[in-house]
Design an enzyme around this catalytic site. Structure first.
Site, PDB file in Angstrom:
ATOM      1  N   GLY A  67      43.477  44.176  50.361  1.00  0.00           N
ATOM      2  CA  GLY A  67      44.504  45.167  50.617  1.00  0.00           C
ATOM      3  C   GLY A  67      43.986  46.595  50.624  1.00  0.00           C
ATOM      4  O   GLY A  67      42.822  46.859  50.955  1.00  0.00           O
ATOM      5  N   HIS A  68      44.860  47.525  50.218  1.00  0.00           N
ATOM      6  CA  HIS A  68      44.590  48.962  50.290  1.00  0.00           C
ATOM      7  C   HIS A  68      43.428  49.366  49.389  1.00  0.00           C
ATOM      8  O   HIS A  68      42.506  50.056  49.824  1.00  0.00           O
ATOM      9  CB  HIS A  68      45.875  49.700  49.887  1.00  0.00           C
ATOM     10  CG  HIS A  68      45.835  51.182  50.067  1.00  0.00           C
ATOM     11  ND1 HIS A  68      45.616  51.788  51.281  1.00  0.00           N
ATOM     12  CD2 HIS A  68      46.021  52.200  49.178  1.00  0.00           C
ATOM     13  CE1 HIS A  68      45.664  53.102  51.146  1.00  0.00           C
ATOM     14  NE2 HIS A  68      45.892  53.382  49.873  1.00  0.00           N
ATOM     15  N   PHE A  69      43.459  48.935  48.130  1.00  0.00           N
ATOM     16  CA  PHE A  69      42.405  49.271  47.167  1.00  0.00           C
ATOM     17  C   PHE A  69      41.293  48.221  47.254  1.00  0.00           C
ATOM     18  O   PHE A  69      41.088  47.419  46.344  1.00  0.00           O
ATOM     19  CB  PHE A  69      42.980  49.364  45.755  1.00  0.00           C
ATOM     20  CG  PHE A  69      43.676  50.662  45.465  1.00  0.00           C
ATOM     21  CD1 PHE A  69      42.970  51.754  44.974  1.00  0.00           C
ATOM     22  CD2 PHE A  69      45.027  50.804  45.702  1.00  0.00           C
ATOM     23  CE1 PHE A  69      43.604  52.967  44.715  1.00  0.00           C
ATOM     24  CE2 PHE A  69      45.671  52.011  45.452  1.00  0.00           C
ATOM     25  CZ  PHE A  69      44.956  53.102  44.955  1.00  0.00           C
TER      26      PHE A  69
END
Length: 323
Positions: free
Chosen positions: A302-304
């Site tokens: 995901g994003h992180f």
């Protein structure tokens, strides 16, 4: 509202709450600030006065080696690089500041400091000058992307390469989660501002970490817990809401960022979590429109992305910068 600045004791406690998962090679004590006398792989934690504004930062590696300036995003701080830094410190000099208003850096009250991406980029640019960085690669993530790319517009000669990890510079990259923020850009009403406040709560922050991660049990709670601590300090919520509104100025600069890419052709590695709902993979692929030689790697996370793929990202950075 009153501003809030961490004491040295509370800052140390906060940093210890997010230990590095990767093991670093033991090394002797470092030399005096601001230069390191040895090739020390273990980070040091420092602060520096930047024209009366305190910037906290992490540093590791030999300054004689190529420097990477690591620029974090919302709602995090330099602790997001806690796993990456030890994996690269034997080959590179790494510097990771907390942006103004984030982490342990100064967070003056709104009335005494104008929070915008323009002022954040100016402070971080001055930070690099104060600590003596002359030419460096930038690792840009989330809010770190407009920060670093504004610096590149100001001084393109200083940027030797760009690593974009879910750091956007194209309209293509905006995911559907931006709709309420873009509504706030168009109509900065109290109701539209208040509708964004949930993103500052612990659950909203945790969701950024776990969304799109095939196995959420791999995500340590240390990251989002520390982010929530920083974000929920008195007055910081209003700073973050101001920056949600000001992000529109970054989108307005996207054509300028793209012109910079075309004119200067910086070496670029885009390495993204492909399941990120905030900055979607189309934003990574878009770099190739202006930088045909850009390397693009999409990871199943995901994003992180550093929370699950720090080793893969470190290996890609090492190969990219060593080529």
């Amino acid at each position: 509202m009153t501003g809030y600045t961490l004491t040295r004791r509370s800052l140390t406690a906060a940093l210890l709450a997010a230990p590095a998962l990767a093991q670093a090679t033991p090394a002797p004590a470092t030399g005096p600030i601001p230069r390191r006398e040895s090739m020390d792989h273990h980070p040091t934690y420092r602060s520096v006065d930047v024209d009366g504004f305190d910037i906290v930062y992490r540093e590791a590696g030999d300054p004689a080696r190529p420097t990477i300036l690591l620029l974090h995003g919302f709602p995090s701080a330099s602790h997001m690089f806690r796993d990456l830094i030890p994996l690269l410190a034997d080959r590179f000099h790494l510097v990771a500041p907390d942006l103004p208003g984030f982490g342990g850096s100064a967070s003056p009250a709104q009335g005494s400091f104008h929070y915008s991406f323009a002022t954040i980029a100016q402070k971080i640019e001055r930070f690099t000058e104060v600590i003596g960085l002359q030419r460096f690669a930038i690792y840009i993530f989330d809010y770190g992307a407009p920060t670093g790319l504004r610096m590149a517009l100001s001084h393109p000669e200083r940027i030797i390469a760009i690593i974009s990890q879910n750091g956007n510079a194209y309209d293509d990259g905006f995911g559907a989660v931006w709709e309420p923020i873009q509504r706030y850009w168009r109509d900065p009403s109290p109701a539209n501002r208040e509708a964004l406040r949930a993103e500052l709560g612990t659950e909203g922050i945790r969701r950024q970490y776990v969304h799109g991660v095939p196995d959420p049990s791999l995500i340590s709670p240390d990251g989002w817990t520390l982010d929530a601590f920083y974000t929920q300090r008195p007055g910081v919520d209003e700073i973050m809401l101001d920056l949600f509104r000001d992000y529109r100025t970054n989108a307005a600069l996207y054509p300028d960022f793209q012109r910079y890419f075309r004119q200067h052709q910086p070496r670029l590695l885009a390495i993204w979590g492909k399941n990120d709902p905030i900055f979607v993979p189309a934003g990574a692929l878009a770099f190739r429109r202006d930088l045909p030689d850009a390397q693009v790697h999409l990871l199943d996370t995901g994003h992180f992305a550093l929370e699950t793929h720090a080793r893969e990202i470190a290996a890609s950075i090492a190969a990219f910068l060593s080529a």
